[in-house]
Scaffold this active site. Structure first.
Site, PDB file in Angstrom:
ATOM      1  N   GLU A 376       1.044  -9.123  -8.540  1.00 21.12           N
ATOM      2  CA  GLU A 376       1.233  -8.645  -9.077  1.00 21.12           C
ATOM      3  C   GLU A 376       2.311  -7.114  -9.160  1.00 21.12           C
ATOM      4  OE1 GLU A 376      -0.286 -10.619 -11.627  1.00 21.12           O
ATOM      5  OE2 GLU A 376      -2.336 -11.229 -10.947  1.00 21.12           O
ATOM      6  N   THR A 378       5.263  -6.597  -6.246  1.00 20.54           N
ATOM      7  CA  THR A 378       5.099  -5.808  -4.153  1.00 20.54           C
ATOM      8  C   THR A 378       4.795  -4.526  -4.502  1.00 20.54           C
ATOM      9  OG1 THR A 378       7.603  -6.520  -4.509  1.00 20.54           O
ATOM     10  CG2 THR A 378       6.276  -8.281  -3.845  1.00 20.54           C
TER      11      THR A 378
END
Length: 397
Positions: A376, A378
């Protein structure tokens, strides 16, 4: 002052809430939190070390999550719970205090798959799938990331072309949660009309899902690779409301919100295990908690947990008010996951050699959070989102 009792967890939690954050919650919010906490204590904690060790996902928990009311928790109608975003955040925190992988199941099912259908699907699609997904009868997955397109979904190569009234889906996805146990996958693909979403039954001819293993992280969950070999889909498989990357990005933002809270759960559980151990363990004739270096470690953990909880609550209140922005979610995800990893690692040091045993959770949380830090968005992606917000300059290319 007498040393605190390591067996009185409620008193330890009260002492750790130095800023009185618990008082900022409503009675209803606390009741939701306590209900999920009890579920985790009864259904997850006794088994999670073994599940993680065996790389086993307990699929039977899907129905339990449905009964608990955490699948599609903030969605309204179609049999969904319709609860507030703060309640969902508190539930995510408690679930991840049990295990990141099991909280991820709730996120993939509720925020990504159900959320996409609820927001972008037709009335027929909503009626067909959402009630059964809310109970855990039907499991859904979300297919966006590809073998060569993770942080850059605009480079996706999976495509769908028209063939009469049907669509023909071709390509591959990677790091897709749940797909080998799911009945459907919401798949995003390039078309002549831009990126579109499709509801793909997992029993469709040409669809193949394989488990990615072995893993050193998120072992009590399932991540897969998908292949679409000219999968034929009817026109009714198309999510009519989604066009372009706005569709998958809106779902990702929902999942990121859950992580802002969830990471705190992993951090809090690591801290509590370390604190109780430090109070029990005798070193040089006194409790380990007596030493200044140990106290410094515990204090640093609580400082970050308290700051992270205020951050999560502010973001949750903004989401319930309809004022939440993507940079705010990025700030929350970047900070809370980064600090939770640091807490889990530091907690492991307090446990000494015993810290590498799975009967103690910090080593498992630390390993899991490496995945949470990656999916979702980095750290680098969220840093660039915030950098663009601050400077007005996009530095992604």
């Amino acid at each position: 002052m007498e040393p605190r009792n390591p067996d009185d967890l409620e008193a330890l939690r009260e002492a750790s809430d130095i800023l009185g954050i618990d008082a900022l919650l409503s009675d209803h919010e606390r009741a939701t939190r306590d209900r999920v906490r009890a579920f985790v204590d009864d259904e997850i904690r006794p088994h999670i070390a073994g599940w993680f060790d065996r790389a086993h996902f307990p699929v039977e928990l899907a129905r339990g999550f449905g009964e608990l009311g955490v699948l599609g928790m903030t969605l309204k109608g179609y049999g969904c719970p319709g609860r507030s975003n703060v309640e969902y955040g508190l539930a995510a925190l408690e679930l991840e205090a049990g295990d990141s992988g099991l909280r991820t199941f709730v996120s993939v099912q509720g925020s990504l798959a159900m959320g996409s259908i609820h927001r972008w699907g037709s009335e027929e699609q909503k009626q067909e799938w959402l009630p059964r997904m809310a109970t855990g009868e039907v499991i859904g997955a979300f297919g966006l990331t590809e073998p060569t397109a993770g942080s850059d979904p605009s480079s996706m190569t999976t495509s769908a072309r028209r063939d009469g009234d049907d669509w023909i889906l071709t390509g591959a996805k990677r790091w897709i949660g749940l797909a080998t146990i799911a009945q459907l996958v919401v798949v995003w693909a390039r078309t002549d009309d831009g990126v579109r979403g499709f509801i793909v039954p997992t029993d469709a001819p040409g669809f193949e899902a394989s488990v990615l293993e072995p893993k050193g992280s998120m072992r009590a969950s399932i991540q897969t690779e998908l292949h679409f070999d000219d999968v034929r889909l009817p026109a009714s498989a198309l999510l009519p409301g989604a066009s372009g990357l706005r569709g998958p990005f809106s779902a990702l933002n929902e999942a990121r919100y859950g992580i802002v809270w969830g990471a705190l759960g992993a951090g809090r559980d690591s801290y509590e295990v370390a604190l109780r151990h430090a109070l029990r363990r005798q070193q040089f004739g006194v409790p380990l908690a007596s030493f200044q270096l140990t106290q410094q470690k515990l204090v640093n953990m609580v400082v970050e947990l308290q700051k992270g909880a205020l951050l999560a609550l502010q973001i949750g209140r903004a989401k319930d008010a309809g004022t939440l922005t993507p940079p705010q979610v990025s700030l929350g995800k970047l900070n809370n996951v980064r600090e939770a990893i640091a807490i889990a690692r530091e907690a492991r040091t307090i446990l000494g050699g015993d810290g590498v045993l799975l009967e103690n959770s910090p080593i498992r949380h630390a390993a899991n959070l490496e995945s949470v830090r990656t999916y979702e968005g980095t750290d680098e992606v969220h840093t660039l989102i915030l950098g663009q917000h601050l400077t007005g300059i996009g530095a992604f290319r």
